[in-house]
Design a protein around this motif. Structure first.
Motif, PDB file in Angstrom:
ATOM      1  N   LYS A 240       2.601  18.106 -46.303  1.00 54.49           N
ATOM      2  CA  LYS A 240       3.344  18.848 -45.281  1.00 54.49           C
ATOM      3  C   LYS A 240       2.397  19.522 -44.283  1.00 54.49           C
ATOM      4  O   LYS A 240       2.781  19.819 -43.156  1.00 54.49           O
ATOM      5  N   SER A 241       1.154  19.742 -44.718  1.00 55.18           N
ATOM      6  CA  SER A 241       0.146  20.308 -43.803  1.00 55.18           C
ATOM      7  C   SER A 241      -0.022  19.468 -42.545  1.00 55.18           C
ATOM      8  O   SER A 241      -0.501  19.957 -41.527  1.00 55.18           O
TER       9      SER A 241
ATOM     10  N   LEU B  80       2.238  18.398 -40.725  1.00 54.88           N
ATOM     11  CA  LEU B  80       3.412  18.487 -39.854  1.00 54.88           C
ATOM     12  C   LEU B  80       3.083  18.833 -38.395  1.00 54.88           C
ATOM     13  O   LEU B  80       3.543  18.148 -37.475  1.00 54.88           O
ATOM     14  N   LEU B  81       2.290  19.879 -38.174  1.00 60.06           N
ATOM     15  CA  LEU B  81       1.993  20.248 -36.785  1.00 60.06           C
ATOM     16  C   LEU B  81       1.238  19.143 -36.040  1.00 60.06           C
ATOM     17  O   LEU B  81       1.617  18.770 -34.928  1.00 60.06           O
ATOM     18  N   PRO B  82       0.174  18.587 -36.657  1.00 57.90           N
ATOM     19  CA  PRO B  82      -0.503  17.467 -35.969  1.00 57.90           C
ATOM     20  C   PRO B  82       0.431  16.284 -35.686  1.00 57.90           C
ATOM     21  O   PRO B  82       0.348  15.678 -34.611  1.00 57.90           O
TER      22      PRO B  82
ATOM     23  N   HIS C 294       2.568  16.921 -32.710  1.00 56.82           N
ATOM     24  CA  HIS C 294       1.805  16.706 -31.474  1.00 56.82           C
ATOM     25  C   HIS C 294       1.748  15.210 -31.146  1.00 56.82           C
ATOM     26  O   HIS C 294       1.887  14.804 -29.993  1.00 56.82           O
TER      27      HIS C 294
ATOM     28  N   VAL D 150      10.079  24.354 -37.974  1.00 59.40           N
ATOM     29  CA  VAL D 150       8.706  24.479 -37.474  1.00 59.40           C
ATOM     30  C   VAL D 150       8.659  24.186 -35.967  1.00 59.40           C
ATOM     31  O   VAL D 150       8.066  24.929 -35.188  1.00 59.40           O
TER      32      VAL D 150
ATOM     33  N   TYR E 296       7.213  27.147 -32.827  1.00 54.34           N
ATOM     34  CA  TYR E 296       6.011  27.072 -31.988  1.00 54.34           C
ATOM     35  C   TYR E 296       6.390  26.697 -30.551  1.00 54.34           C
ATOM     36  O   TYR E 296       7.257  25.864 -30.328  1.00 54.34           O
TER      37      TYR E 296
ATOM     38  N   MET F 170       4.714  25.108 -28.230  1.00 52.46           N
ATOM     39  CA  MET F 170       4.206  23.903 -27.589  1.00 52.46           C
ATOM     40  C   MET F 170       5.105  22.688 -27.717  1.00 52.46           C
ATOM     41  O   MET F 170       4.929  21.704 -27.011  1.00 52.46           O
ATOM     42  N   TYR F 171       6.041  22.759 -28.654  1.00 53.64           N
ATOM     43  CA  TYR F 171       6.905  21.589 -28.853  1.00 53.64           C
ATOM     44  C   TYR F 171       8.119  21.688 -27.938  1.00 53.64           C
ATOM     45  O   TYR F 171       8.850  22.673 -27.964  1.00 53.64           O
TER      46      TYR F 171
END
Lengths: 167, 446
Positions: free
Chosen positions: A33-34, A36-38, A41, A72, A76, A78-79
């Motif tokens: 799940k780590s 997820l942010l990358p 993007h 998530v 944030y 940026m999404y």
């Protein structure tokens, strides 16, 4: 979340899928799940925004629930959870930029594009967003388009940039 | 010539490449640390150096390292906090962009000292171009045998991963950063347990700022005592200061701690003075979250001595007459700056960036922003100033993480030192709302 656009299934291009798998391999077993942010993007880079279908696809890639992706993506800034124009202008509205005339330049930019914060030009070329500090305070006013920083902005410089990108 | 331990070679052409960095003496700390030192010896040198966390909190780095739990069979992690988003602060951006190998070398040395075999650099997502620079540099270091399996034949393994954030100031708080790194919303965790005991994936973790980690190589090469010899008292070493606002030469400067604030503002070596034709009105010395000071208090202490660029001198007199060194985000205001407008701007920032987990912060930051907005736009009520002080007091110290304090201090300090200006806005709404209107009463200019 907007559903005004045609819902089409999303899959990563083969290159991006390889990249996604490399990213997932960066984390210990069971901690995928780590990624997820990358991965969000990566999704946004491909689709232009984080579409609901794209987020569902990312959830499947990571074997997590779709809600874990939505919560998530909405946290944030940026999404882009709504569709955006070709160029997203992220304009810094924070103190140090304002000291250097950031508010006046922003007013000019809005007038030039004929849109307000959060809107997209009719031709779909530009979306205007306000962001908080871009960590370029000594070079303010500043905005960002994709991965590029534009610094020490003036009204004239803004016109040049818009002209260039409109070509 | 002032000592420069981080930026000495920053202007060497090609310094962002492995080969040029290596030619300037780069990566010698990795060789020295891995081949001739024990992890405990490195921690000892960092402790001796007395280097304090450069992200803003100023907690001694060696002490933080020595708190790391070391249970058997559990991995340990080093996480570099590169989520620089504090308004006024752009030094980590500058450092990573220009000297990626300096950070990577520091990460290798620090990871070895902490017994970490996988370390993360969490960079704010906005800096995607910097992330590309770091990734390229990591690939170079790996190709040269300084990262990966069996580094330089010493048997030490280290993987370095660059993680992009998604745009959230709160992720600069170490536990929020860890949540984000685990793929979640950046909601800070309750402490204890501290990350040193249960951090990333519930494993022992050290979270350090970019600038802190970047000093590790110099300390390994030159020793902790040599580092401690730079600076003054407990403010050892050098500090990167990001200078912005109404000065002649905005930019990032590496100073030896102990330089007088006055020299930093007026000397050609640094900010080069207030912009022509203007006077110095106020200073935010350590990023938007620290208390603002009027010019006279920024330059001198209560006893008449010059205020220095150190942790102690900047905080002299507590918040009544002092502030904090914080992240080194140095914002200078001249007499054309409206303190009310700036305070509202900062307040809007904290309202926007509150994660919403704690009620005092979630509700209070919005409340302060609204009240400041109405004062700035000529609709202030007579009791609004006291209301702001009251709300700020109710946020401060009542939240899981320090974002609540960070939101409260700019408001409380602006009212403490510039109350007349707020009152003027309330008393003269039609005048105050004119474009560029600034209170010109008994303003203390320098």
């Amino acid at each position: 979340m907007s559903t005004t656009v045609e819902n089409k299934p999303v899959v990563f291009t083969p290159e991006r899928l390889t990249k996604a798998q490399e990213i997932i391999a960066n984390y210990p077993d069971g901690r995928q799940k780590s990624a997820l942010l990358p991965l969000l993007h990566l999704l946004q880079e491909q689709e232009g925004w984080t579409s609901p279908e794209g987020m569902d696809y990312v959830a499947r890639l990571l074997s997590i629930q779709p809600i874990e992706v939505y919560e998530v993506a909405t946290f944030y800034t940026m999404y882009h959870i709504d569709p955006v124009g070709k160029h997203v202008i992220e304009y810094c509205r924070t103190g140090p930029c304002c000291l250097m005339g950031g508010e006046e330049v922003y007013a000019h930019l809005k007038q030039r594009l004929g849109i307000d914060t959060g809107q997209t030009t009719v031709d779909g070329q530009f979306t205007l967003k306000e962001v908080e500090c871009l960590a370029a305070c000594g070079m303010g006013p500043v905005f960002q388009i994709r991965e590029k920083y534009y610094m020490n902005l003036t009204n004239e410089r803004v016109d040049e940039i818009i002209d260039e990108l409109s070509k | 010539m002032a000592t420069k331990i981080l930026t000495e070679h920053i202007n060497v052409p090609g310094i962002e490449t492995f080969d040029v960095y290596r030619k300037q003496g780069g990566y010698t700390a990795v060789e020295k640390a891995l081949k001739t030192m024990t992890p405990e010896a490195i921690v000892e040198e960092v402790k001796k150096a007395g280097v304090r966390g450069r992200g803003g909190a100023g907690f001694p780095m060696g002490m933080k390292w020595s708190f790391l739990a070391k249970p058997e069979g559990v991995p340990r992690y080093l996480v570099c906090n590169a989520d620089e988003s504090e308004p006024g602060t752009f030094k980590d951006h500058y450092l990573m962009k220009n000297l990626p190998h300096l950070l990577i070398e520091g990460m290798i040395v620090s990871s070895f000292a902490l017994g970490a075999n996988k370390s993360f650099i969490y960079v704010r997502g906005e800096l995607m171009y910097v992330i590309r620079i770091l990734e390229k540099a990591i690939a170079e270091a790996k190709a040269k045998g300084f990262l990966g399996k069996n580094i330089l034949g010493t048997g030490y393994d280290l993987e370095l991963v660059v993680q992009p954030g998604g745009g959230a100031y709160i992720c600069g708080e170490e536990t929020a950063l860890l949540e984000s790194l685990e793929g979640k919303r950046g909601n800070p965790r309750n402490k204890p347990p501290f990350p040193a005991v249960k951090g990333l994936y519930q494993c022992p973790t050290v979270v350090n700022n970019v600038e802190s980690i970047a000093t590790a190589s110099w300390i390994v090469n030159n020793g902790g005592d040599a580092y401690a010899a730079i600076g003054i008292g407990r403010s050892t070493g050098t500090k990167l200061i990001s200078a912005s606002g109404h000065i002649n030469k905005p930019g990032v400067y590496e100073i030896e701690l102990g330089v007088p604030v006055e020299d930093f503002i007026y000397a050609d070596e640094w900010c080069g003075g207030i912009r022509p034709g203007h006077k110095f009105k106020a200073l935010v010395a350590g990023g938007s979250s620290v208390p603002i000071l009027p010019a006279n208090l920024a330059l001198t202490l209560a006893n008449g001595d010059k205020r220095l660029m150190t942790y102690e001198s900047l905080s002299d007199g507590g918040f009544a007459t002092g502030t904090m060194l914080g992240s080194g985000g140095f914002i200078v205001f001249d007499e054309t700056s409206c303190i009310v407008r700036n305070t509202w701007n900062f307040s809007r920032f904290y309202h926007h960036e509150s994660c919403g987990q704690c009620s005092p912060c979630r509700e209070g930051t919005g409340w302060m922003e609204k009240v400041l907005h109405r004062i700035e736009y000529g609709h202030g009520h007579q009791q609004d100033i006291d209301l702001l002080v009251d709300v700020a007091k109710k946020i401060e110290g009542n939240t899981i993480c320090p974002l609540g304090d960070a939101a409260a201090w700019p408001v409380a300090s602006a009212i403490r030192h510039f109350r007349d200006e707020f009152q003027w806005h309330i008393d003269n709404p039609s005048e105050a709302t004119q474009p560029g209107a600034v209170y010109r009463g008994d303003m203390a200019l320098v």
